[in-house]
Design a protein around this motif. Structure first.
Motif, PDB file in Angstrom:
ATOM      1  N   GLY A 270      65.362  57.966   2.750  1.00 34.60           N
ATOM      2  CA  GLY A 270      65.391  58.898   1.849  1.00 34.60           C
ATOM      3  C   GLY A 270      66.470  59.768   1.989  1.00 34.60           C
ATOM      4  O   GLY A 270      66.611  60.460   2.924  1.00 34.60           O
ATOM      5  N   LEU A 271      67.563  59.816   1.295  1.00 33.77           N
ATOM      6  CA  LEU A 271      68.978  60.362   1.485  1.00 33.77           C
ATOM      7  C   LEU A 271      69.450  61.571   0.681  1.00 33.77           C
ATOM      8  O   LEU A 271      68.858  61.477  -0.671  1.00 33.77           O
ATOM      9  CB  LEU A 271      70.117  59.473   1.521  1.00 33.77           C
ATOM     10  N   MET A 272      70.106  62.468   0.850  1.00 37.07           N
ATOM     11  CA  MET A 272      70.532  63.468  -0.038  1.00 37.07           C
ATOM     12  C   MET A 272      72.007  63.230   0.071  1.00 37.07           C
ATOM     13  O   MET A 272      72.612  63.287   1.360  1.00 37.07           O
ATOM     14  CB  MET A 272      70.287  64.895   0.302  1.00 37.07           C
ATOM     15  N   ILE A 273      72.718  62.936  -1.007  1.00 36.49           N
ATOM     16  CA  ILE A 273      74.181  62.763  -1.003  1.00 36.49           C
ATOM     17  C   ILE A 273      74.819  64.160  -1.624  1.00 36.49           C
ATOM     18  O   ILE A 273      74.822  64.262  -2.851  1.00 36.49           O
ATOM     19  CB  ILE A 273      74.518  61.466  -1.993  1.00 36.49           C
ATOM     20  N   GLY A 274      75.366  64.597  -0.500  1.00 36.49           N
ATOM     21  CA  GLY A 274      76.132  66.191  -0.840  1.00 36.49           C
ATOM     22  C   GLY A 274      77.468  66.004  -0.897  1.00 36.49           C
ATOM     23  O   GLY A 274      77.998  65.142  -0.240  1.00 36.49           O
ATOM     24  N   LYS A 275      77.935  67.194  -0.716  1.00 39.70           N
ATOM     25  CA  LYS A 275      79.360  67.271  -0.441  1.00 39.70           C
ATOM     26  C   LYS A 275      79.842  66.820   0.708  1.00 39.70           C
ATOM     27  O   LYS A 275      81.045  66.480   0.931  1.00 39.70           O
ATOM     28  CB  LYS A 275      79.990  68.904  -0.891  1.00 39.70           C
ATOM     29  N   ASN A 276      78.949  67.078   1.774  1.00 40.92           N
ATOM     30  CA  ASN A 276      79.561  66.770   3.115  1.00 40.92           C
ATOM     31  C   ASN A 276      79.120  65.515   3.647  1.00 40.92           C
ATOM     32  O   ASN A 276      78.726  65.360   4.792  1.00 40.92           O
ATOM     33  CB  ASN A 276      79.127  67.782   3.959  1.00 40.92           C
ATOM     34  N   GLY A 277      78.780  64.475   2.626  1.00 39.72           N
ATOM     35  CA  GLY A 277      78.287  63.243   2.909  1.00 39.72           C
ATOM     36  C   GLY A 277      76.838  63.056   3.002  1.00 39.72           C
ATOM     37  O   GLY A 277      76.183  64.133   2.915  1.00 39.72           O
ATOM     38  N   PRO A 278      76.427  61.953   3.445  1.00 41.97           N
ATOM     39  CA  PRO A 278      74.875  61.805   3.192  1.00 41.97           C
ATOM     40  C   PRO A 278      73.941  62.412   4.268  1.00 41.97           C
ATOM     41  O   PRO A 278      74.808  62.236   5.550  1.00 41.97           O
ATOM     42  CB  PRO A 278      74.773  60.099   3.175  1.00 41.97           C
ATOM     43  N   LYS A 279      72.989  62.901   3.973  1.00 40.76           N
ATOM     44  CA  LYS A 279      72.170  63.508   5.224  1.00 40.76           C
ATOM     45  C   LYS A 279      70.778  62.438   4.832  1.00 40.76           C
ATOM     46  O   LYS A 279      70.234  62.408   3.672  1.00 40.76           O
ATOM     47  CB  LYS A 279      72.143  64.875   4.920  1.00 40.76           C
ATOM     48  N   LEU A 280      70.096  62.628   6.098  1.00 39.19           N
ATOM     49  CA  LEU A 280      68.588  61.954   6.050  1.00 39.19           C
ATOM     50  C   LEU A 280      67.732  63.029   5.581  1.00 39.19           C
ATOM     51  O   LEU A 280      67.629  64.172   6.210  1.00 39.19           O
ATOM     52  CB  LEU A 280      68.298  61.374   7.611  1.00 39.19           C
TER      53      LEU A 280
END
Ligand code: AMP
Ligand code: GLY
Length: 425
Positions: A270-280
């Motif tokens: 499950g990823l969050m795609i934000g300004k600083n790239g994908p985070k888990l």
């Protein structure tokens, strides 16, 4: 090959449907299954929490491979016990399933391998947790450590909500799962899911998806297990997928291997795609439900071959081929879900056979003579393929119009975000 599939949801119906297409399959059993799964498998009356009973069944029926759908049997060590008895089983060991079973475990892996994820603290007393929350301020995310059937996470927009969530956890709202609490930095961005298959050493990318967790249109109302999904997720471009493989998936597989608890099975990030790239955000150690339904509609490769290669450590020799089209699934649920709802209401209009383009997967149904009855909260997954998400959505809702079930409901806007993106061009 003779297979035993464990589970009873829409995910397992989609897996059964895909497995049934394999020329290698000679017999499919399912425990406990549902009325839809019964169309492609023989249901067996087996208590799957009794591992010795499952082993006995596999020996009596000469099962070549057991496929475990849901997380609970994985976390309970079913795959370990089957393997110890010399029976092949698809899915992670109990130790590797901690990636889903414990949020603190996953955070530890992220620390060890420098995997991008939300900053966090972990606490086993309410006092320490409250002190931390007050220091960090809102918005902030409070999570019960263990498996809480998707209910153990509170995204708190105010300090008061965060404090209440901490208190509820330590007062036992989530039982054992809440004995420890993980408190996380609030991540901003767009959520997406990414699925890979691993054999302990190699990671084979499968596909991307997005789901709708809220019960009502406009992503409003209470959280659910998922009211619909589509694949692919437009936000996850090929470049981002490469980034996720390099910074998140591969370090995870390498860390578990190094620790002596290699991860085999489906890893669902499950990823969050934000300004600083994908985070888990989190891992699950199984296919998503209803994400699996859209993945299986798009999969061109033989699922049985892929699962067997995961078990046997041969994924480096495999590829997974996908239809270029989009797939979308709409969940039909019993009125009242995710709160209380009636069981046993009759559903009509399910007779049309599944095609490669439209399939109605059963999530919570049972047969009573010639009748199909609702037998759960999430009941049907109406799934369709189209050239675009929009076309897949139209086909799914067209099929729903033929389903006669006054006691059921569904959202009318599944896929809205992707469709808006498509119309922007
Ligand atoms: P989880 O069970 O960890 O996937 O959390 C359930 C949902 O809560 C996720 O799908 C997100 O929508 C949300 N969530 C979890 N962690 C965060 C976070 N750190 N920041 C923002 N939203 C989050
Ligand atoms: N659809 C979310 C899950 O399977 O966990």
């Amino acid at each position: 090959m003779k297979l035993l599939l464990i589970g009873s949801g829409g995910r397992e119906h989609a897996l059964a449907w895909a497995l049934a297409k394999s020329p290698k399959l000679t017999k499919l059993y399912a425990a406990p299954g549902n009325a839809g799964i019964a169309e492609v498998a023989e249901l067996c009356n087996l208590n799957t929490t009794d591992h010795q009973a499952v082993i006995g069944f596999c020996r009596d029926h000469e099962i070549d491979l057991v496929v475990v759908g849901p997380e609970a049997p994985l976390v309970a060590g079913l795959v370990d016990d089957l393997e110890a008895a010399g029976i092949k089983a698809f899915g992670p060991s109990k130790a590797a399933a901690q990636l889903e079973g414990s949020k603190a475990f996953t955070k530890g892996v992220c620390d060890e391998a420098d995997i991008p994820t939300a900053g966090y603290g972990r606490f086993d007393t309410a006092e320490d947790a409250l002190t931390y929350v007050r220091k960090q301020g809102a918005p902030i995310v409070v999570k019960a450590d263990g498996l809480a059937a998707g209910k153990g996470v509170v995204v708190a927009m105010t300090l008061k909500e965060a404090e209440d969530a901490v208190t509820a956890c330590f007062e036992g709202s989530f039982g054992e799962a809440g004995a420890e609490v993980v408190i996380e930095e609030f991540l901003e961005g767009e959520e997406a899911s990414f699925f890979v298959l691993s054999d302990g050493t190699n990671a084979l990318p499968l596909a991307t998806a997005q789901d709708h967790k809220r019960a009502y249109d406009g992503d409003e109302g209470p959280n659910t297990g998922g009211m619909g999904a589509y694949s692919p997720a437009p936000v996850l471009t090929d470049a981002l997928i490469a980034d996720v493989m390099r910074t998140i998936i591969e370090p995870t597989i390498a860390t578990l291997a190094k620790r002596g608890t290699p991860f085999k099975g489906v890893l669902y990030a499950g990823l969050m795609i934000g300004k600083n790239g994908p985070k888990l955000i989190e891992y699950n150690t199984r296919f998503g439900d209803p994400e699996c339904q859209v993945l299986m509609m798009r999969l061109k490769s033989d699922l049985l071959d892929l699962l067997l290669a995961s078990v046997e450590g041969r994924l480096d020799q495999m590829t997974a081929d996908w239809r270029d089209e989009a797939a979308l699934t709409v969940v039909m649920a019993a009125k009242g879900y995710p709160g209380s709802y009636d069981k046993g209401t009759e559903i009509r209009g399910l007779d049309t056979a599944a095609t490669d383009d439209v399939a109605v997967f059963h999530a919570g149904t049972k047969r009573n003579g010639t009748q199909i009855l609702a037998n759960g909260g999430r009941v049907l997954n109406v799934t369709a393929v189209g050239a675009t998400v929009h076309e897949a959505q139209q086909r799914a809702y067209e099929r729903i119009r033929d389903i006669d079930w006054p006691e059921g409901f569904c959202r009318s806007d599944i896929g809205w975000r992707a469709i808006a993106r498509e119309s922007e061009g």
